[in-house]
Design a protein around this motif. Structure first.
Motif, PDB file in Angstrom:
ATOM      1  N   CYS A   1      -6.090   8.133   4.848  1.00  0.00           N
ATOM      2  CA  CYS A   1      -5.958   6.990   5.708  1.00  0.00           C
ATOM      3  C   CYS A   1      -4.662   6.764   5.881  1.00  0.00           C
ATOM      4  O   CYS A   1      -3.968   6.238   7.061  1.00  0.00           O
ATOM      5  N   SER A   2      -3.548   7.140   4.755  1.00  0.00           N
ATOM      6  CA  SER A   2      -2.000   7.074   5.064  1.00  0.00           C
ATOM      7  C   SER A   2      -1.726   8.027   6.317  1.00  0.00           C
ATOM      8  O   SER A   2      -0.962   7.697   7.211  1.00  0.00           O
ATOM      9  N   ASP A   3      -2.353   9.093   6.209  1.00  0.00           N
ATOM     10  CA  ASP A   3      -2.027  10.187   7.396  1.00  0.00           C
ATOM     11  C   ASP A   3      -2.789   9.470   8.550  1.00  0.00           C
ATOM     12  O   ASP A   3      -1.553   9.463   9.654  1.00  0.00           O
TER      13      ASP A   3
ATOM     14  N   ALA B   1       7.557   7.117  -2.355  1.00  0.00           N
ATOM     15  CA  ALA B   1       6.863   8.119  -3.099  1.00  0.00           C
ATOM     16  C   ALA B   1       5.593   7.470  -3.586  1.00  0.00           C
ATOM     17  O   ALA B   1       5.486   6.293  -4.265  1.00  0.00           O
ATOM     18  N   ASP B   2       4.382   8.097  -3.034  1.00  0.00           N
ATOM     19  CA  ASP B   2       3.006   7.484  -3.537  1.00  0.00           C
ATOM     20  C   ASP B   2       2.702   8.236  -4.742  1.00  0.00           C
ATOM     21  O   ASP B   2       2.488   9.182  -4.791  1.00  0.00           O
ATOM     22  N   ASN B   3       2.862   7.413  -5.790  1.00  0.00           N
ATOM     23  CA  ASN B   3       2.846   7.628  -7.455  1.00  0.00           C
ATOM     24  C   ASN B   3       1.460   7.638  -7.817  1.00  0.00           C
ATOM     25  O   ASN B   3       1.111   7.223  -8.984  1.00  0.00           O
TER      26      ASN B   3
ATOM     27  N   SER C   1     -12.890   8.055  -4.207  1.00  0.00           N
ATOM     28  CA  SER C   1     -12.056   7.318  -5.247  1.00  0.00           C
ATOM     29  C   SER C   1     -12.079   8.226  -6.427  1.00  0.00           C
ATOM     30  O   SER C   1     -12.379   9.202  -6.359  1.00  0.00           O
ATOM     31  N   LEU C   2     -11.208   7.617  -7.131  1.00  0.00           N
ATOM     32  CA  LEU C   2     -10.597   8.345  -8.496  1.00  0.00           C
ATOM     33  C   LEU C   2     -10.086   7.425  -9.413  1.00  0.00           C
ATOM     34  O   LEU C   2      -9.767   6.313  -9.267  1.00  0.00           O
ATOM     35  N   GLY C   3      -9.597   7.921 -10.625  1.00  0.00           N
ATOM     36  CA  GLY C   3      -8.868   7.361 -11.607  1.00  0.00           C
ATOM     37  C   GLY C   3      -9.750   6.444 -12.273  1.00  0.00           C
ATOM     38  O   GLY C   3      -9.078   5.332 -13.047  1.00  0.00           O
TER      39      GLY C   3
END
Ligand code: PLP
Length: 404
Positions: A135-137, A197-199, A332-334
């Motif tokens: 979605c950032s793309d 930077a997307d961290n 999703s993740l994390g």
């Protein structure tokens, strides 16, 4: 009683901490609680705050309009700031080693605010390196916010810069391929243009991009920072000058974080180092087993470690998704539990198919977010799901771990 209510900026003014990350994770944003006779952080659900001094309110609103600094004294209105959310912001800034952090309703709301802040100064051109989160793309490619993007590889960043370039954006490790960048080299290539930077994937436990020169650090806090799959949030860690501008955009556009979400994120941060390290140990073990498995043709596991694995199978990846039982087939993740998804179908579906493939997101790629379950149980489930894929004739070479 909540003293950050009276002095919302006070915790931010503390000198740089010498406490270790694990200590900050548990204590940052809570330093005032014991003095108030509290243990858990209070949740302040107020949308507005009474004041009999409207001259004073006018002055504080003027001050906010000038600098974007959090208003001195009691809060004014929920869209200007919230004491519970401020605790999470203080804590995340400590973990990332920045002056400030500004929280938003989602990772995408956070990225939106960054793009609007830069565009408001006339710098609407963005240079970005693929892959980024789908979605950032899409947000950059579609130019929804009036920005214009030039996609390049890291070696092309300097040449892509223009007089109106306001931002360079990268992810490392990147979603979903886990490709890694040398952030120091990227910062060098950016010259005076700020690097975002997307961290999200590394978290401050594994990597602190400001130490390598990045000016803005973005998180989808929906992922590891929350850590339990039950909070949607975004946050930008940066210097106070940019933070002020981000707060002003947040005030004007309204992508605020709910106080309950702020509370859950603060609680999530307390276990972040423990969760990330334990899930990473599981992931490293699974990456090794996948790489040695003849049904797997390629494994991407980052050099800096982490709890994410990207891998390609010899057969049909959709069969793996359909075959898992303990692992949850979901985007999703994390989270504390293990999730698997097929990026070309889900997280990166919105990216044009050709762009996706050039970025290394093949149709065979699967993305695994490893959780805290017992590693043998996880392997038994993956092994079983891989059994549905089988080994096509001629594909019996061993998979390999590649440092992308
Ligand atoms: C999920 C994600 C985002 C978007 O965050 P939301 O909280 O879903 O809006 C941005 N960047 C990365 C790397 C992500 O994984």
């Amino acid at each position: 009683m909540d003293s950050t209510r009276a002095l919302p900026g006070s915790t931010r003014a503390l000198p740089a901490s010498t406490r270790a990350l694990a200590t900050e994770a548990v204590h940052a944003g809570r330093d005032d609680l014991a003095r108030q006779g509290l243990h858990a952080a209070p949740i302040d659900l107020s949308t507005t705050y009474p004041s009999y001094d409207s001259r004073g309110e006018a002055a504080r609103i003027d001050a906010f309009a000038t600098t974007g600094a959090e208003p001195e004294g009691p809060p004014v209105y929920g869209r200007l700031g919230n004491p519970t959310v401020a605790r999470f912001e203080t804590a995340l800034a400590r973990l990332e080693g920045t002056e400030s952090a500004v929280a938003f309703a989602s990772g995408m709301a956070a990225l939106t605010a960054v793009l609007l802040v830069r565009a408001s100064t006339g710098l609407r051109h963005v240079v970005a390196v693929r892959p980024l989160y789908g979605c950032s793309d899409h947000l950059l490619t579609a130019g929804l916010l009036g920005s214009e993007v030039t996609w390049t590889d890291p070696a092309g960043i300097t040449d892509a810069l223009r007089p109106d370039t306001g931002l360079v954006m990268v992810e490392s490790p990147a979603n979903p391929t886990l490709a890694e960048l040398d952030l120091r080299a990227v910062v060098h290539a950016c010259g005076s243009v700020p690097l975002l930077a997307d961290n999200t994937f590394a978290t401050p436990v594994l990597q602190r991009p400001v130490e390598q020169g990045a000016r803005l650090v973005l998180h989808s806090a929906t992922k590891y920072l929350g850590g339990h799959g039950d909070v949607m949030a975004g946050v930008v860690a940066c210097d106070e000058e940019l933070a002020g501008q981000l707060r002003q955009v947040r005030f004007a556009t309204g992508g605020v974080l709910h106080p309950l979400a702020g509370y859950l994120l603060l609680r999530g941060l307390a276990t972040l180092p423990v969760r990330v390290r334990a899930a990473s140990a599981n992931a490293a073990e699974l990456a090794g087993r996948l790489a040695a498995d003849p049904r797997v043709t390629r494994v991407h596991y980052p050099r800096i470690g982490g709890a994410m694995i990207a891998f390609e199978v010899a057969g049909d990846p959709h069969e793996v998704i359909a075959g898992v039982r303990l692992v949850t087939p979901a985007v999703s993740l994390g989270s504390v539990d293990t999730l698997i998804q097929h990026p070309a179908s889900i997280s990166h579906r919105i990216v044009d198919a050709d762009d996706r493939r050039t970025a290394g997101v093949s149709d065979r790629l699967l993305r695994l977010s490893v959780g805290l379950e017992d590693v043998e149980d996880l392997w038994a489930d993956l092994d079983n799901a891989l059994g549905r894929v089988g080994v096509p004739p001629g594909a019996r070479e061993l998979g390999r771990v590649s440092a992308p």
